[in-house]
Enzyme design. Structure first.
Site, PDB file in Angstrom:
ATOM      1  N   SER A   1      69.898   7.531 -18.371  1.00  0.00           N
ATOM      2  CA  SER A   1      69.991   8.566 -19.405  1.00  0.00           C
ATOM      3  C   SER A   1      71.207   9.456 -19.161  1.00  0.00           C
ATOM      4  CB  SER A   1      68.712   9.406 -19.441  1.00  0.00           C
ATOM      5  OG  SER A   1      68.387   9.878 -18.148  1.00  0.00           O
TER       6      SER A   1
ATOM      7  N   ASN B   1      59.715  14.432 -13.399  1.00  0.00           N
ATOM      8  CA  ASN B   1      58.930  14.628 -14.623  1.00  0.00           C
ATOM      9  C   ASN B   1      58.803  16.103 -15.009  1.00  0.00           C
ATOM     10  OD1 ASN B   1      58.730  11.916 -14.453  1.00  0.00           O
ATOM     11  ND2 ASN B   1      56.532  11.847 -14.000  1.00  0.00           N
TER      12      ASN B   1
ATOM     13  N   SER C   1      90.843  12.789 -53.825  1.00  0.00           N
ATOM     14  CA  SER C   1      90.593  11.344 -53.932  1.00  0.00           C
ATOM     15  C   SER C   1      91.873  10.601 -53.577  1.00  0.00           C
ATOM     16  CB  SER C   1      90.171  11.011 -55.361  1.00  0.00           C
ATOM     17  OG  SER C   1      90.411   9.648 -55.634  1.00  0.00           O
TER      18      SER C   1
ATOM     19  N   LYS D   1      91.306  14.649 -58.812  1.00  0.00           N
ATOM     20  CA  LYS D   1      89.985  14.953 -58.265  1.00  0.00           C
ATOM     21  C   LYS D   1      89.957  16.094 -57.248  1.00  0.00           C
ATOM     22  CE  LYS D   1      86.585  13.187 -58.910  1.00  0.00           C
ATOM     23  NZ  LYS D   1      85.956  11.940 -58.448  1.00  0.00           N
TER      24      LYS D   1
ATOM     25  N   ASN E   1      86.792  17.196 -54.920  1.00  0.00           N
ATOM     26  CA  ASN E   1      85.401  16.798 -54.679  1.00  0.00           C
ATOM     27  C   ASN E   1      84.666  17.756 -53.737  1.00  0.00           C
ATOM     28  OD1 ASN E   1      85.738  14.470 -56.242  1.00  0.00           O
ATOM     29  ND2 ASN E   1      86.540  13.327 -54.492  1.00  0.00           N
TER      30      ASN E   1
ATOM     31  N   GLU F   1      78.110  17.520 -50.366  1.00  0.00           N
ATOM     32  CA  GLU F   1      77.485  16.191 -50.351  1.00  0.00           C
ATOM     33  C   GLU F   1      77.098  15.780 -48.935  1.00  0.00           C
ATOM     34  OE1 GLU F   1      79.714  13.379 -53.164  1.00  0.00           O
ATOM     35  OE2 GLU F   1      80.952  15.181 -53.053  1.00  0.00           O
TER      36      GLU F   1
HETATM   37  N1  ARG Z   1      65.582  10.575 -17.382  1.00  0.00           N
HETATM   38  C1  ARG Z   1      64.186  10.846 -17.444  1.00  0.00           C
HETATM   39  C2  ARG Z   1      63.825  11.410 -18.806  1.00  0.00           C
HETATM   40  O1  ARG Z   1      64.691  11.799 -19.507  1.00  0.00           O
HETATM   41  C3  ARG Z   1      63.806  11.841 -16.412  1.00  0.00           C
HETATM   42  C4  ARG Z   1      62.417  11.681 -15.890  1.00  0.00           C
HETATM   43  C5  ARG Z   1      62.325  10.406 -15.161  1.00  0.00           C
HETATM   44  N2  ARG Z   1      61.062  10.228 -14.594  1.00  0.00           N
HETATM   45  C6  ARG Z   1      60.651   9.078 -14.115  1.00  0.00           C
HETATM   46  N3  ARG Z   1      59.466   9.023 -13.617  1.00  0.00           N
HETATM   47  N4  ARG Z   1      61.389   7.991 -14.192  1.00  0.00           N
HETATM   48  O2  ARG Z   1      62.692  11.448 -19.221  1.00  0.00           O
END
Ligand code: ARG
Length: 497
Positions: A31, A118, A285, A291, A293, A298
């Site tokens: 992530s 977590n 345009s 034109k 616009n 939009e």
């Molecule tokens: N990158 C994870 C998220 O965005 C962080 C928590 C990860 N926890 C785990 N048990 N793999 O949710």
């Protein structure tokens, strides 16, 4: 990713694994490409956590001090753009922890005591979301200010009010704008409501069940300016309704902005001609030289779909997830980031677009007088002489039918023609101009000029109250920043619990 290096390295959680992670799994799992945006929040949360661990005697003072100073160095690297994000670190939490190890060595291994990624991500994302709410609310407040300024600039401009997009009754342009102001006040209310719920600290929930150390979650919550704690550890790590709250608030806000955008598009057509956008807020345009616009409007209309999409995406991601944390929840971020970016940009462009537009009062007034838009007023006029409204409605309906047949409008009718429908209308001429229609509606919430002037004042006071709320939130934010900047005082200056 910028500054990316790809040398394979061991995972921080690698103890029970004997094979390196497949490269594709790294790509899917990571992530960091998007949660790097949470670096600041992650570091603040870690500083608060480390202080709590030290204060509670869970880690030693020297380790606590080394961790805090290392985290501060990392924050400096992030802020100056000198921080290296490596995709194999997986997420922002492990990225920062890894870097801390490089900087301070062994003590870094104590930071994650009594904490899990977590509760850490729930904390980071709550911190980020509450700031985003205040920023968006600030944008809405600005836009309301622009509406009030334009309403003041055109206090007497009358345009047709529509139902079914058919001319219905004349209204003041300021009244029309104030309708949007009301919608935006409710949007602010939804944002503040989302803020109230997001501003609780989940740290201490651990992976899901709490922790075996004598942690002090309230201390962390106070340090970070939270109004309270998440009450249940399972809920703290696994619910994302704070994300949904903001997505809902943004979706409704975009729905309102999209309605406005639609009107700006229609009003700037040659057919309507109520409005001319400034050149700086219109586009041309590539083929048709004539034109001009309304692309901005939009795009506002169009981007509403994208924001709703993020709401649907998050609702769908969250449904059916067993307690507690599941990796699905990692999908909570990109949609909210994109939503906040989209809404923020739109709220920046709208105020100057509105303030620089020219509203064609003459054209609006002409349109307001057409389409038999005083028909209700004529019926009301008959009612005031004692007729039941249904009867009056019937009579005026017949007059309209007659006019349509004759190709006439009300002001073209002779006294005899009026008399043929009702002697009252010959003896006391009914209101026939849009201005009379406006003047007759000075009741609370109506489009009468006095009502609208009063409503403008009320809206201005309401806006001032919202500015007060923003200032208060900004001050709370500054306090948190200042508190985190101050080095933790010596342990013996803190009273033991
Ligand atoms: N990158 C994870 C998220 O965005 C962080 C928590 C990860 N926890 C785990 N048990 N793999 O949710």
């Amino acid at each position: 990713m910028a500054n990316e290096e790809s040398a394979p390295r061991a995972k921080l959680w690698g103890g029970r694994f004997s094979q390196p992670t497949n490269e594709l799994v790294d790509r899917l799992n990571a992530s960091l490409p998007f949660d790097r945006r949470l670096a600041r929040q992650d570091i603040s949360g870690s500083i608060a956590h480390a202080r709590m661990l030290t204060r509670q005697g869970i880690i030693g003072e020297a380790d606590g001090a080394a961790i805090e100073s290392g985290l501060r160095t990392i924050l400096g690297e992030v802020e100056s753009g000198n921080y290296t994000f490596r995709i194999e670190d997986e997420d922002i939490h492990m990225s920062v922890e890894r870097r801390l190890g490089e900087l301070i060595g062994a003590p870094s291994g104590r930071l994650h005591t009594g904490r899990s990624r977590n509760d850490q991500i729930a904390l980071d994302f709550r911190l980020w979301t509450r700031d985003a709410i205040v920023d968006i609310a600030g944008g809405v407040v600005n836009f309301i200010g622009a509406f009030l300024a334009v309403a003041e600039k055109y206090p007497d401009t009358i345009l047709p009010g529509y139902t079914h997009l058919q001319r219905a009754q004349p209204v003041l342009l300021a009244h029309h704008f104030l309708a949007y102001v009301e919608m935006l006040f409710r949007d602010l209310d939804r944002l503040r409501d989302a803020y109230r719920r997001v501003n609780r600290s989940p740290l201490g929930a651990g992976a899901l069940a709490g922790s075996t150390y004598p942690v002090d979650p309230q201390f962390v919550a106070d340090l970070l300016g939270f109004d309270g704690l998440c009450v249940n550890s399972l809920d703290a790590v696994s619910d994302r309704d704070f994300v949904l709250d903001l997505l809902v608030a943004c979706s409704q806000l975009m729905m309102h902005l999209s309605r406005l955008a639609e009107e700006l598009v229609i009003w700037s057509t040659a057919e309507f001609g109520f409005l001319e956008l400034a050149d700086a807020f219109a586009t041309g345009s590539s083929i048709m030289p004539q034109k001009k616009n309304p692309d901005v409007a939009e795009l506002i209309r169009g981007k509403t779909g994208r924001v709703y999409g993020h709401l649907m995406g998050m609702l769908t991601t969250a449904k059916g997830l067993p307690l507690s944390y599941n990796k699905d929840l990692q999908e909570d971020k990109e949609g909210l980031f994109d939503t906040v970016d989209t809404v923020t940009l739109i709220l920046q462009v709208l105020p100057p677009m509105l303030e620089t537009a020219t509203f064609r009062s003459e054209r609006m007034l002409t349109a307001a007088g057409g389409g038999f838009s005083l028909a209700t007023d004529i019926a009301d006029h008959l009612v005031r002489t004692g007729l039941p409204f249904r009867e009056a409605h019937e009579i005026v309906g017949r007059i309209v039918g007659y006019c349509v047949e004759q190709g006439k409008d009300f002001p073209d009718l002779t006294v005899d023609e009026w008399r043929s429908f009702s002697p009252v209308l010959a003896d006391s001429p009914p209101p026939m101009t849009p201005r009379e229609g406006i003047a007759a509606r000075n009741m609370p919430g109506g489009t009468g000029d006095k009502s609208v002037a009063a409503a403008r004042n009320v809206a201005q006071s309401e806006l001032d109250r919202w500015i007060g709320w923003l200032d208060e939130r900004q001050a709370a934010h500054d306090t948190v920043v200042a508190r985190l900047e101050v080095e933790e005082p010596e342990r013996d200056t803190i009273q033991a619990d």
